[in-house]
Write a protein that holds these residues in place. Sequence first.
Motif, PDB file in Angstrom:
ATOM      1  N   SER A  68       0.819  -1.205   0.000  1.00 21.33           N
ATOM      2  CA  SER A  68       0.000   0.000   0.000  1.00 21.33           C
ATOM      3  C   SER A  68       0.860   1.265   0.000  1.00 21.33           C
ATOM      4  N   THR A  69       1.926   1.286   0.809  1.00 22.32           N
ATOM      5  CA  THR A  69       2.777   2.474   0.852  1.00 22.32           C
ATOM      6  C   THR A  69       3.542   2.659  -0.451  1.00 22.32           C
ATOM      7  N   SER A  70       3.931   1.557  -1.079  1.00 15.10           N
ATOM      8  CA  SER A  70       4.594   1.657  -2.386  1.00 15.10           C
ATOM      9  C   SER A  70       3.648   2.244  -3.427  1.00 15.10           C
ATOM     10  N   ALA A  71       2.376   1.818  -3.373  1.00 15.92           N
ATOM     11  CA  ALA A  71       1.377   2.354  -4.295  1.00 15.92           C
ATOM     12  C   ALA A  71       1.143   3.837  -4.041  1.00 15.92           C
ATOM     13  N   MET A  72       1.175   4.250  -2.779  1.00 13.56           N
ATOM     14  CA  MET A  72       1.018   5.661  -2.425  1.00 13.56           C
ATOM     15  C   MET A  72       2.127   6.501  -3.054  1.00 13.56           C
ATOM     16  N   ALA A  73       3.365   6.048  -2.895  1.00 12.58           N
ATOM     17  CA  ALA A  73       4.489   6.788  -3.462  1.00 12.58           C
ATOM     18  C   ALA A  73       4.386   6.860  -4.983  1.00 12.58           C
ATOM     19  N   GLN A  74       4.000   5.761  -5.612  1.00 12.32           N
ATOM     20  CA  GLN A  74       3.870   5.744  -7.064  1.00 12.32           C
ATOM     21  C   GLN A  74       2.765   6.691  -7.525  1.00 12.32           C
ATOM     22  N   ALA A  75       1.680   6.754  -6.736  1.00 11.99           N
ATOM     23  CA  ALA A  75       0.589   7.666  -7.080  1.00 11.99           C
ATOM     24  C   ALA A  75       1.065   9.119  -7.068  1.00 11.99           C
ATOM     25  N   ALA A  76       1.907   9.466  -6.103  1.00 14.92           N
ATOM     26  CA  ALA A  76       2.433  10.831  -6.026  1.00 14.92           C
ATOM     27  C   ALA A  76       3.362  11.125  -7.201  1.00 14.92           C
ATOM     28  N   VAL A  77       4.205  10.157  -7.537  1.00 18.49           N
ATOM     29  CA  VAL A  77       5.113  10.326  -8.679  1.00 18.49           C
ATOM     30  C   VAL A  77       4.315  10.450  -9.978  1.00 18.49           C
ATOM     31  N   ASP A  78       3.295   9.628 -10.131  1.00 18.72           N
ATOM     32  CA  ASP A  78       2.478   9.678 -11.343  1.00 18.72           C
ATOM     33  C   ASP A  78       1.734  11.005 -11.466  1.00 18.72           C
ATOM     34  N   ALA A  79       1.260  11.510 -10.331  1.00 21.19           N
ATOM     35  CA  ALA A  79       0.455  12.735 -10.350  1.00 21.19           C
ATOM     36  C   ALA A  79       1.300  13.992 -10.507  1.00 21.19           C
ATOM     37  N   PHE A  80       2.478  14.006  -9.847  1.00 18.56           N
ATOM     38  CA  PHE A  80       3.225  15.264  -9.759  1.00 18.56           C
ATOM     39  C   PHE A  80       4.692  15.165 -10.176  1.00 18.56           C
ATOM     40  N   GLY A  81       5.162  13.983 -10.546  1.00 15.87           N
ATOM     41  CA  GLY A  81       6.512  13.856 -11.067  1.00 15.87           C
ATOM     42  C   GLY A  81       7.588  13.434 -10.086  1.00 15.87           C
ATOM     43  N   GLY A  82       7.292  13.423  -8.802  1.00 17.08           N
ATOM     44  CA  GLY A  82       8.294  13.037  -7.814  1.00 17.08           C
ATOM     45  C   GLY A  82       7.822  13.368  -6.416  1.00 17.08           C
ATOM     46  N   ILE A  83       8.714  13.195  -5.447  1.00 17.46           N
ATOM     47  CA  ILE A  83       8.371  13.467  -4.044  1.00 17.46           C
ATOM     48  C   ILE A  83       9.542  14.188  -3.388  1.00 17.46           C
ATOM     49  N   ASP A  84       9.239  15.296  -2.710  1.00 14.39           N
ATOM     50  CA  ASP A  84      10.251  16.071  -1.996  1.00 14.39           C
ATOM     51  C   ASP A  84      10.046  16.073  -0.487  1.00 14.39           C
ATOM     52  N   ILE A  85       8.802  15.898  -0.062  1.00 16.74           N
ATOM     53  CA  ILE A  85       8.452  16.032   1.356  1.00 16.74           C
ATOM     54  C   ILE A  85       7.546  14.875   1.744  1.00 16.74           C
ATOM     55  N   LEU A  86       7.834  14.275   2.873  1.00 16.76           N
ATOM     56  CA  LEU A  86       6.947  13.264   3.457  1.00 16.76           C
ATOM     57  C   LEU A  86       6.618  13.671   4.874  1.00 16.76           C
ATOM     58  N   VAL A  87       5.335  13.758   5.176  1.00 17.97           N
ATOM     59  CA  VAL A  87       4.883  14.011   6.546  1.00 17.97           C
ATOM     60  C   VAL A  87       4.235  12.728   7.050  1.00 17.97           C
ATOM     61  N   ASN A  88       4.931  12.052   7.959  1.00 23.51           N
ATOM     62  CA  ASN A  88       4.421  10.808   8.535  1.00 23.51           C
ATOM     63  C   ASN A  88       3.508  11.140   9.711  1.00 23.51           C
ATOM     64  N   ASN A  89       2.267  11.413   9.377  1.00 20.79           N
ATOM     65  CA  ASN A  89       1.299  11.849  10.369  1.00 20.79           C
ATOM     66  C   ASN A  89       0.330  10.750  10.790  1.00 20.79           C
ATOM     67  N   ALA A  90       0.117   9.751   9.937  1.00 20.21           N
ATOM     68  CA  ALA A  90      -0.862   8.698  10.245  1.00 20.21           C
ATOM     69  C   ALA A  90      -0.483   7.984  11.537  1.00 20.21           C
ATOM     70  N   ALA A  91      -1.471   7.790  12.404  1.00 27.11           N
ATOM     71  CA  ALA A  91      -1.212   7.105  13.676  1.00 27.11           C
ATOM     72  C   ALA A  91      -2.525   6.655  14.286  1.00 27.11           C
ATOM     73  N   MET A  92      -2.444   5.612  15.061  1.00 23.73           N
ATOM     74  CA  MET A  92      -3.590   5.206  15.870  1.00 23.73           C
ATOM     75  C   MET A  92      -3.564   6.013  17.163  1.00 23.73           C
ATOM     76  N   TYR A  93      -4.602   6.773  17.384  1.00 24.14           N
ATOM     77  CA  TYR A  93      -4.740   7.568  18.615  1.00 24.14           C
ATOM     78  C   TYR A  93      -6.201   7.835  18.926  1.00 24.14           C
ATOM     79  N   ALA A  94      -6.874   8.502  17.994  1.00 22.91           N
ATOM     80  CA  ALA A  94      -8.258   8.893  18.248  1.00 22.91           C
ATOM     81  C   ALA A  94      -9.165   7.691  18.440  1.00 22.91           C
ATOM     82  N   ASN A  95      -8.797   6.558  17.843  1.00 24.28           N
ATOM     83  CA  ASN A  95      -9.630   5.357  17.959  1.00 24.28           C
ATOM     84  C   ASN A  95      -9.220   4.469  19.131  1.00 24.28           C
ATOM     85  N   LEU A  96      -8.373   4.988  20.019  1.00 24.83           N
ATOM     86  CA  LEU A  96      -7.958   4.247  21.203  1.00 24.83           C
ATOM     87  C   LEU A  96      -8.708   4.745  22.434  1.00 24.83           C
TER      88      LEU A  96
END
Length: 251
Positions: A68-96
């Motif tokens: 899934s994460t590989s597909a995410m990166a590929q989607a960004a490259v396909d849409a915009f040509g590459g990746i310069d910034i990654l914000v790792n914000n996803a986390a389990m918290y609110a559902n705990l």
Amino acid sequence: MRLEGRVAVVTGGGRGIGAAYCKALAEEGAAVMVADIDGTGAAEVAREITASGKRAASCTVDVSSKQSTSAMAQAAVDAFGGIDILVNNAAMYANLTRKGFEDISIDEFDRVMAVNVKGIWLCTMAVAPSMRQRGGGRIVNIGSGSVFVGGNGLVHYVASKMGVIGLTRALARELGGDKICVNTLIPGLTDSSSNRANTTTAYLESEAKQRCIEKIQTPEDLVGPLIFLSSDDSHFVSGQNLNCDGGRLFI
């Protein structure tokens, strides 16, 4: 605009603080891939950004899955040509649910670690090739001030966020030669739609009174530090913790 021409991927961008990060990055000129396990929420945030005349796209991602994460990166490259910034914000918290450490199931503990720690590792692996190709990048891992106080009834969450700090430091060492800076942004307890699921107004107010700046923290309070860590302003900063909590903790 400090991020003109850059491409940012934000995990957990479909709601709450993550949505605020996406909109702030777009306002600074970045094209934003809004990634979330809630694909509908991610699409709505992307729609709001594009409606304002900025660039954004969305994808559904499970950060605990390499595929899934590989597909995410590929989607960004396909849409915009590459990746310069990654914000790792996803986390389990609110559902705990806050509970004693003996009341947490093994499955829940493992899932928190899979999302909050392994997810950062997988997302970093997914975007690193594009960052190297583009000559560098910025990775901002979202931590938590809870690691410095401990007892908030979420021992697995606290442990995972301390893991984020260690992972940030190790990744900063390994990626420095590629001109990729890796840092941890550490929010204090923040009033957002996600956090409201397990945090009362009284709890938010009590923490606000412990700050040098006595106010309830909002997602907007984190925008400036995020942009700093995502931009060339932080080109010589890596492996660090940037605490943003209004002066509650001194670390």
